[in-house]
Design a protein around this motif. Structure first.
Motif, PDB file in Angstrom:
ATOM      1  N   PRO A 101      47.256  33.504  45.431  1.00 20.62           N
ATOM      2  CA  PRO A 101      46.984  33.464  46.867  1.00 20.62           C
ATOM      3  C   PRO A 101      45.503  33.257  47.131  1.00 20.62           C
ATOM      4  O   PRO A 101      44.653  33.633  46.315  1.00 20.62           O
ATOM      5  N   PRO A 102      45.162  32.651  48.263  1.00 16.30           N
ATOM      6  CA  PRO A 102      43.748  32.472  48.595  1.00 16.30           C
ATOM      7  C   PRO A 102      43.072  33.813  48.844  1.00 16.30           C
ATOM      8  O   PRO A 102      43.720  34.799  49.194  1.00 16.30           O
ATOM      9  N   LYS A 103      41.765  33.835  48.646  1.00 14.26           N
ATOM     10  CA  LYS A 103      41.008  35.052  48.921  1.00 14.26           C
ATOM     11  C   LYS A 103      40.961  35.293  50.433  1.00 14.26           C
ATOM     12  O   LYS A 103      40.891  34.345  51.216  1.00 14.26           O
ATOM     13  N   PRO A 104      40.998  36.552  50.850  1.00  9.58           N
ATOM     14  CA  PRO A 104      40.829  36.830  52.283  1.00  9.58           C
ATOM     15  C   PRO A 104      39.500  36.275  52.781  1.00  9.58           C
ATOM     16  O   PRO A 104      38.477  36.374  52.100  1.00  9.58           O
ATOM     17  N   LYS A 105      39.521  35.692  53.969  1.00 11.13           N
ATOM     18  CA  LYS A 105      38.319  35.075  54.527  1.00 11.13           C
ATOM     19  C   LYS A 105      37.578  35.998  55.488  1.00 11.13           C
ATOM     20  O   LYS A 105      36.400  35.798  55.766  1.00 11.13           O
ATOM     21  N   VAL A 106      38.304  36.982  56.031  1.00  7.65           N
ATOM     22  CA  VAL A 106      37.748  37.846  57.073  1.00  7.65           C
ATOM     23  C   VAL A 106      38.012  39.306  56.699  1.00  7.65           C
ATOM     24  O   VAL A 106      39.121  39.645  56.288  1.00  7.65           O
ATOM     25  N   VAL A 134      47.606  45.431  53.166  1.00  7.34           N
ATOM     26  CA  VAL A 134      46.236  45.776  53.550  1.00  7.34           C
ATOM     27  C   VAL A 134      45.619  46.637  52.457  1.00  7.34           C
ATOM     28  O   VAL A 134      46.213  47.627  52.031  1.00  7.34           O
ATOM     29  N   GLU A 135      44.448  46.243  51.985  1.00  8.45           N
ATOM     30  CA  GLU A 135      43.710  47.031  51.004  1.00  8.45           C
ATOM     31  C   GLU A 135      42.462  47.604  51.659  1.00  8.45           C
ATOM     32  O   GLU A 135      41.644  46.860  52.207  1.00  8.45           O
ATOM     33  N   VAL A 136      42.349  48.930  51.652  1.00  7.97           N
ATOM     34  CA  VAL A 136      41.114  49.573  52.082  1.00  7.97           C
ATOM     35  C   VAL A 136      40.235  49.667  50.840  1.00  7.97           C
ATOM     36  O   VAL A 136      40.597  50.299  49.846  1.00  7.97           O
ATOM     37  N   ILE A 137      39.097  49.020  50.885  1.00 11.25           N
ATOM     38  CA  ILE A 137      38.278  48.817  49.684  1.00 11.25           C
ATOM     39  C   ILE A 137      37.483  50.074  49.345  1.00 11.25           C
ATOM     40  O   ILE A 137      36.866  50.698  50.222  1.00 11.25           O
ATOM     41  N   ALA A 138      37.511  50.428  48.090  1.00  7.21           N
ATOM     42  CA  ALA A 138      36.808  51.625  47.608  1.00  7.21           C
ATOM     43  C   ALA A 138      35.437  51.252  47.048  1.00  7.21           C
ATOM     44  O   ALA A 138      35.195  50.111  46.658  1.00  7.21           O
ATOM     45  N   ASP A 139      34.547  52.256  46.999  1.00 15.24           N
ATOM     46  CA  ASP A 139      33.249  52.032  46.370  1.00 15.24           C
ATOM     47  C   ASP A 139      33.367  52.202  44.855  1.00 15.24           C
ATOM     48  O   ASP A 139      34.472  52.343  44.317  1.00 15.24           O
ATOM     49  N   ALA A 142      33.050  44.838  49.723  1.00 17.44           N
ATOM     50  CA  ALA A 142      34.131  43.849  49.831  1.00 17.44           C
ATOM     51  C   ALA A 142      33.876  42.665  48.915  1.00 17.44           C
ATOM     52  O   ALA A 142      34.790  42.171  48.237  1.00 17.44           O
ATOM     53  N   GLU A 143      32.641  42.204  48.870  1.00 15.84           N
ATOM     54  CA  GLU A 143      32.323  41.046  48.023  1.00 15.84           C
ATOM     55  C   GLU A 143      32.513  41.371  46.548  1.00 15.84           C
ATOM     56  O   GLU A 143      32.997  40.536  45.772  1.00 15.84           O
ATOM     57  N   ARG A 144      32.154  42.593  46.170  1.00 10.24           N
ATOM     58  CA  ARG A 144      32.347  42.991  44.768  1.00 10.24           C
ATOM     59  C   ARG A 144      33.830  43.022  44.419  1.00 10.24           C
ATOM     60  O   ARG A 144      34.241  42.555  43.350  1.00 10.24           O
ATOM     61  N   GLN A 145      34.653  43.561  45.318  1.00 10.24           N
ATOM     62  CA  GLN A 145      36.077  43.671  45.050  1.00 10.24           C
ATOM     63  C   GLN A 145      36.781  42.316  45.084  1.00 10.24           C
ATOM     64  O   GLN A 145      37.661  42.032  44.265  1.00 10.24           O
ATOM     65  N   LEU A 146      36.393  41.457  46.019  1.00 15.57           N
ATOM     66  CA  LEU A 146      37.071  40.169  46.203  1.00 15.57           C
ATOM     67  C   LEU A 146      36.512  39.074  45.295  1.00 15.57           C
ATOM     68  O   LEU A 146      37.167  38.054  45.084  1.00 15.57           O
ATOM     69  N   GLY A 147      35.299  39.282  44.791  1.00 10.52           N
ATOM     70  CA  GLY A 147      34.702  38.267  43.934  1.00 10.52           C
ATOM     71  C   GLY A 147      34.283  37.029  44.679  1.00 10.52           C
ATOM     72  O   GLY A 147      34.226  35.926  44.110  1.00 10.52           O
ATOM     73  N   THR A 148      33.979  37.167  45.971  1.00 10.10           N
ATOM     74  CA  THR A 148      33.559  36.020  46.774  1.00 10.10           C
ATOM     75  C   THR A 148      32.649  36.506  47.895  1.00 10.10           C
ATOM     76  O   THR A 148      32.687  37.684  48.276  1.00 10.10           O
ATOM     77  N   LEU A 149      31.833  35.602  48.430  1.00  7.65           N
ATOM     78  CA  LEU A 149      30.952  35.957  49.531  1.00  7.65           C
ATOM     79  C   LEU A 149      31.754  36.128  50.814  1.00  7.65           C
ATOM     80  O   LEU A 149      32.750  35.438  51.031  1.00  7.65           O
ATOM     81  N   VAL A 150      31.316  37.052  51.654  1.00  4.51           N
ATOM     82  CA  VAL A 150      31.996  37.324  52.918  1.00  4.51           C
ATOM     83  C   VAL A 150      31.000  37.162  54.060  1.00  4.51           C
ATOM     84  O   VAL A 150      29.895  37.713  53.999  1.00  4.51           O
TER      85      VAL A 150
END
Length: 436
Positions: A28-33, A55-60, A159-167
């Motif tokens: 699946p594509p990475k979330p954009k927002v 829905v994923e609530v992102i952890a530190d 979020a960027e660390r978890q998703l592996g992409t810039l937000v």
């Protein structure tokens, strides 16, 4: 003609088949927002994952799914979240929290003095706007939106660390009573963190979405939001997927911090009774507060808990601090007795929103709980007794707002599977009734 229709039908079928196979077999594509909950006491960030609809609530890095809304300035760095709280007792004048109470507001000198009097840090007026005075190697001021931007930047990086992409894009929640100026300055804080805000959504509406109420047949929804520092009660009406805030009331000086303070005062008195003195060292006070907070959380799930903390007490004037271990067993019943008068303050805003919304108790279709303090069993009983029915507890109250905001972020990002969006009808004539 029939052949052309058949060909078009085949092409449409092929497109649907390709889409289905893509969902099944392609990543699946990475979330954009991203969805952001910039809370008064805690903040969270979430994403809606395309394909799975989760829905994923992102952890530190430590696995914590929310961060304290605190920023601390030292001589060498700026600390955010848990790191800021860890140094707060030793750096109280340069650790800023509750900045959301000041963002976008214009204060009279008397109002600002009254609002800032409870904080250890210094607040000054810049043409009616609050600014925080920081003194490290130099003295300077920072704005509430700058504090917000540091928290939002921290969550963006998580979020960027978890998703592996810039937000770069987000949806953000605000209290329903925020006016246009407060919303504008919240957006400004996000812009300072490098984020474009696609939509601002009211916190009660986000909570209702988290509970799935935008997709079911309900009319009247009452949202009780009791966090670390504030109580907000909102009465929403919903028709055809559109939410309208009918009435609001609350207490901006009531929350989990107050319940913890009552237990902290009890623990301090127990230390005095056992050892003859109260703790005075900053490190001791910090450790004791942490132990009290842990006990309060345990009492949500258990009938009893133990406050346990090592202390360094000045038991004699002519000696070094004596190291002792303080232990005190506390029961849920004791905790409830210490806070019963505070718990009773929850009822007045409930009565007010029903009166102003011209609604009887039995006409409320759903009662939903938001904020960690709504986990407290006595508070849940109080609300259930008031309405004569149990509130909806199907969603983690700590994460209800961020879950709803993440759903809205998925909608704004065009994620599949498609969700039914919740549309808010602005009510510019609505004012929040506050009880203090």
């Amino acid at each position: 003609m029939a052949g052309e229709i058949s060909m078009i039908g085949s092409m449409i079928l092929a497109l649907f088949l390709a889409g289905y196979l893509g969902q099944q077999y392609l990543p699946p594509p990475k979330p954009k927002v991203i969805g952001l909950d910039l809370g008064t006491t805690f903040c969270s960030v979430g994403v809606f994952h395309p394909g799975s609809g989760v829905v994923e609530v992102i952890a530190d890095e430590e696995g914590r799914r929310s961060i304290p809304s605190a920023v601390s300035f030292t001589n060498t760095t700026v600390l955010t979240g848990h790191d800021a709280v860890d140094v707060a007792d030793n750096n109280p004048h340069n650790t800023i929290y509750d900045a959301k109470r000041f963002i976008g507001k214009v204060f009279t000198p008397h109002m600002l003095e009254q609002e800032s009097s409870r904080y250890p840090f210094k607040v000054m007026s810049n043409n009616g706007r609050a600014e925080f005075v920081i003194t490290t190697n130099v003295t300077f001021t920072v704005t509430p939106e700058f504090i917000g931007s540091r928290l939002l930047l921290k969550m963006r990086k998580m979020a960027e660390r978890q998703l592996g992409t810039l937000v770069h894009k987000a949806v953000i929640s605000v209290p329903a009573e925020f006016d246009e100026r407060q919303r504008e300055y919240t957006i400004k804080a996000a812009n300072l963190a490098g984020l474009e805000i696609l939509r601002v959504i009211n916190e009660p509406t986000a909570a209702a979405m988290a509970y799935g109420l935008h997709k079911v047949d309900v009319f009247s929804v009452l949202v009780v939001d009791l966090g670390g520092g504030t109580l907000d009660v909102s009465l929403l009406n919903k028709q055809g997927g559109m939410f309208f805030t009918r009435a609001m009331a609350g207490n901006n000086k009531l929350g989990g911090q107050d319940f913890s303070q009552r237990l902290f005062q009890y623990a301090t008195e127990r230390v005095r009774q056992e050892f003859g003195v109260v703790p005075t060292l900053k490190e001791d006070l910090h450790r004791l507060r942490q132990a009290v907070e842990a006990a309060k959380i345990n009492l949500t799930l258990q009938a009893s808990a133990t406050i346990r903390s090592p202390l360094h007490l000045l038991t004699r004037d002519d000696s070094a601090p004596e190291r002792v271990l303080f232990e005190a067993a506390v029961t849920r019943q004791l905790f409830e007795e210490l806070n019963e008068d505070l718990f009773q303050k929850i009822l007045a805003p409930l009565e007010t929103v029903l009166t102003e919304g011209h609604l009887d108790k039995d006409e409320v279709d759903e009662i939903v709980l938001v904020g960690g303090s709504t986990r407290i069993p006595r508070i849940r009983r109080l609300i259930a007794e008031f309405f004569g029915k149990e509130p909806n507890t199907s969603v983690d109250p700590d994460l209800a707002v961020v879950t709803g905001v993440a759903l809205q972020a998925g909608i704004m990002g065009g994620s599949w599977p498609l969700q039914v969006s919740a549309i808010e009808i602005p009510n510019k004539h609505l004012h929040k009734t506050n009880f203090n």
